[in-house]
Design a protein around this motif. Structure first.
Motif, PDB file in Angstrom:
ATOM      1  N   LYS A 165      -0.443  14.679   5.198  1.00  0.00           N
ATOM      2  CA  LYS A 165      -1.204  15.739   4.554  1.00  0.00           C
ATOM      3  C   LYS A 165      -0.694  17.087   5.064  1.00  0.00           C
ATOM      4  CE  LYS A 165      -5.339  12.853   4.364  1.00  0.00           C
ATOM      5  NZ  LYS A 165      -5.120  12.270   3.102  1.00  0.00           N
ATOM      6  N   THR A 170       0.836   3.823  -3.218  1.00  0.00           N
ATOM      7  CA  THR A 170       0.216   5.135  -3.031  1.00  0.00           C
ATOM      8  C   THR A 170       1.219   6.256  -2.763  1.00  0.00           C
ATOM      9  OG1 THR A 170      -0.113   4.746  -0.665  1.00  0.00           O
ATOM     10  CG2 THR A 170      -1.913   4.138  -2.154  1.00  0.00           C
ATOM     11  N   SER A 171       2.500   5.939  -2.609  1.00  0.00           N
ATOM     12  CA  SER A 171       3.488   6.963  -2.274  1.00  0.00           C
ATOM     13  C   SER A 171       3.660   8.000  -3.376  1.00  0.00           C
ATOM     14  CB  SER A 171       4.829   6.321  -1.942  1.00  0.00           C
ATOM     15  OG  SER A 171       5.350   5.663  -3.067  1.00  0.00           O
ATOM     16  N   TYR A 221       7.652  15.708  -0.395  1.00  0.00           N
ATOM     17  CA  TYR A 221       6.763  14.926  -1.263  1.00  0.00           C
ATOM     18  C   TYR A 221       7.553  14.744  -2.560  1.00  0.00           C
ATOM     19  CZ  TYR A 221       3.205  16.446   2.044  1.00  0.00           C
ATOM     20  OH  TYR A 221       2.477  16.698   3.190  1.00  0.00           O
ATOM     21  N   ASP A 275      -2.483  16.658  -0.491  1.00  0.00           N
ATOM     22  CA  ASP A 275      -3.123  15.408  -0.077  1.00  0.00           C
ATOM     23  C   ASP A 275      -2.201  14.248  -0.400  1.00  0.00           C
ATOM     24  OD1 ASP A 275      -5.585  16.251   1.016  1.00  0.00           O
ATOM     25  OD2 ASP A 275      -6.367  16.599  -0.997  1.00  0.00           O
ATOM     26  N   SER A 276      -1.946  13.439   0.598  1.00  0.00           N
ATOM     27  CA  SER A 276      -1.125  12.256   0.458  1.00  0.00           C
ATOM     28  C   SER A 276      -1.721  11.188   1.361  1.00  0.00           C
ATOM     29  CB  SER A 276       0.313  12.578   0.880  1.00  0.00           C
ATOM     30  OG  SER A 276       1.150  11.476   0.682  1.00  0.00           O
ATOM     31  N   LEU A 277      -1.321   9.956   1.181  1.00  0.00           N
ATOM     32  CA  LEU A 277      -1.882   8.867   1.977  1.00  0.00           C
ATOM     33  C   LEU A 277      -1.712   9.110   3.471  1.00  0.00           C
ATOM     34  CD1 LEU A 277      -3.104   6.010   2.230  1.00  0.00           C
ATOM     35  CD2 LEU A 277      -0.774   5.145   2.162  1.00  0.00           C
ATOM     36  N   ILE A 278      -0.518   9.480   3.892  1.00  0.00           N
ATOM     37  CA  ILE A 278      -0.245   9.603   5.316  1.00  0.00           C
ATOM     38  C   ILE A 278       0.031  11.043   5.735  1.00  0.00           C
ATOM     39  CG2 ILE A 278       1.297   8.874   7.172  1.00  0.00           C
ATOM     40  CD1 ILE A 278       1.763   6.303   5.583  1.00  0.00           C
ATOM     41  N   ARG A 303       1.186   9.269  -5.206  1.00  0.00           N
ATOM     42  CA  ARG A 303      -0.113   9.847  -5.534  1.00  0.00           C
ATOM     43  C   ARG A 303      -0.459  11.072  -4.688  1.00  0.00           C
ATOM     44  NH1 ARG A 303      -1.090   4.387  -6.953  1.00  0.00           N
ATOM     45  NH2 ARG A 303      -2.081   4.218  -8.972  1.00  0.00           N
ATOM     46  N   SER A 304       0.501  11.931  -4.454  1.00  0.00           N
ATOM     47  CA  SER A 304       0.252  13.161  -3.712  1.00  0.00           C
ATOM     48  C   SER A 304      -0.203  14.241  -4.689  1.00  0.00           C
ATOM     49  CB  SER A 304       1.519  13.634  -2.999  1.00  0.00           C
ATOM     50  OG  SER A 304       1.941  12.678  -2.075  1.00  0.00           O
ATOM     51  N   LEU A 354       0.828  -1.206   0.000  1.00  0.00           N
ATOM     52  CA  LEU A 354       0.000   0.000   0.000  1.00  0.00           C
ATOM     53  C   LEU A 354       0.862   1.255   0.000  1.00  0.00           C
ATOM     54  CD1 LEU A 354      -2.915   1.150   0.223  1.00  0.00           C
ATOM     55  CD2 LEU A 354      -2.566   1.151   2.694  1.00  0.00           C
ATOM     56  N   MET A 355       1.912   1.291   0.816  1.00  0.00           N
ATOM     57  CA  MET A 355       2.799   2.461   0.873  1.00  0.00           C
ATOM     58  C   MET A 355       3.519   2.669  -0.452  1.00  0.00           C
ATOM     59  SD  MET A 355       4.427   2.681   4.721  1.00  0.00           S
ATOM     60  CE  MET A 355       5.755   1.633   4.302  1.00  0.00           C
TER      61      MET A 355
END
Length: 143
Positions: A57, A36-37, A109, A52-55, A39-40, A32-33
């Motif tokens: 923000k 999705t890493s 990011y 917006d980021s997975l962890i 996709r900010s 998952l990390m």
């Protein structure tokens, strides 16, 4: 004459099952990390800069940005090095979270160090955000 092996105790099944669940969960979290890493997203609306980021923000008023020093950079040309991850994800293809480097404290990011928006804040840290549209982001922030 045939003899059969004694069946394992119930607890040994539960131990094996628990280890299997734990290993599967850790593997799923890592996948998952990694997925999705990258996709900010950065947006500038209603006087706010939002990433917006997975962890990790970020929501920051534009008034907290040192607009005169916002610039598009190539980290290799600037000789800007990130030396210490204090709280974040450091993967070969992405760095996301809180880091320290040659210029102080950073919220990163990053996926591509050649096209980065450097956004110094009045909060004591600099945001570095990878984007192919780095020049356009700088122009919008400075307006």
């Amino acid at each position: 004459m045939d003899f059969s092996m004694t069946k394992p105790a119930f607890g040994s099944y539960m131990g094996t099952f628990t280890i299997l669940i734990l290993v599967t969960s850790v593997f799923a979290l890592i996948v998952l990390m990694v997925v999705t890493s990258t996709r900010s997203t950065l947006s500038l609306e209603n006087g706010m800069l939002t990433i917006d980021s997975l962890i990790y923000k970020t929501k920051l008023p534009l008034s907290s940005i040192d607009k005169e020093n916002v610039k598009a950079i190539n980290m290799y040309d600037e000789k800007l090095s990130i030396t210490l991850r204090t709280n974040g994800i450091g993967l070969p293809h992405a760095q996301i979270g809180w880091f320290r480097g040659s210029g102080g404290k950073y919220k990163l990011y990053l996926t591509d160090k050649t096209s980065v928006v450097s956004i110094p804040t009045t909060e004591g840290y600099t945001i570095l955000f990878s984007s192919k549209d780095a020049e356009q982001i700088v122009k919008i922030i400075k307006e």
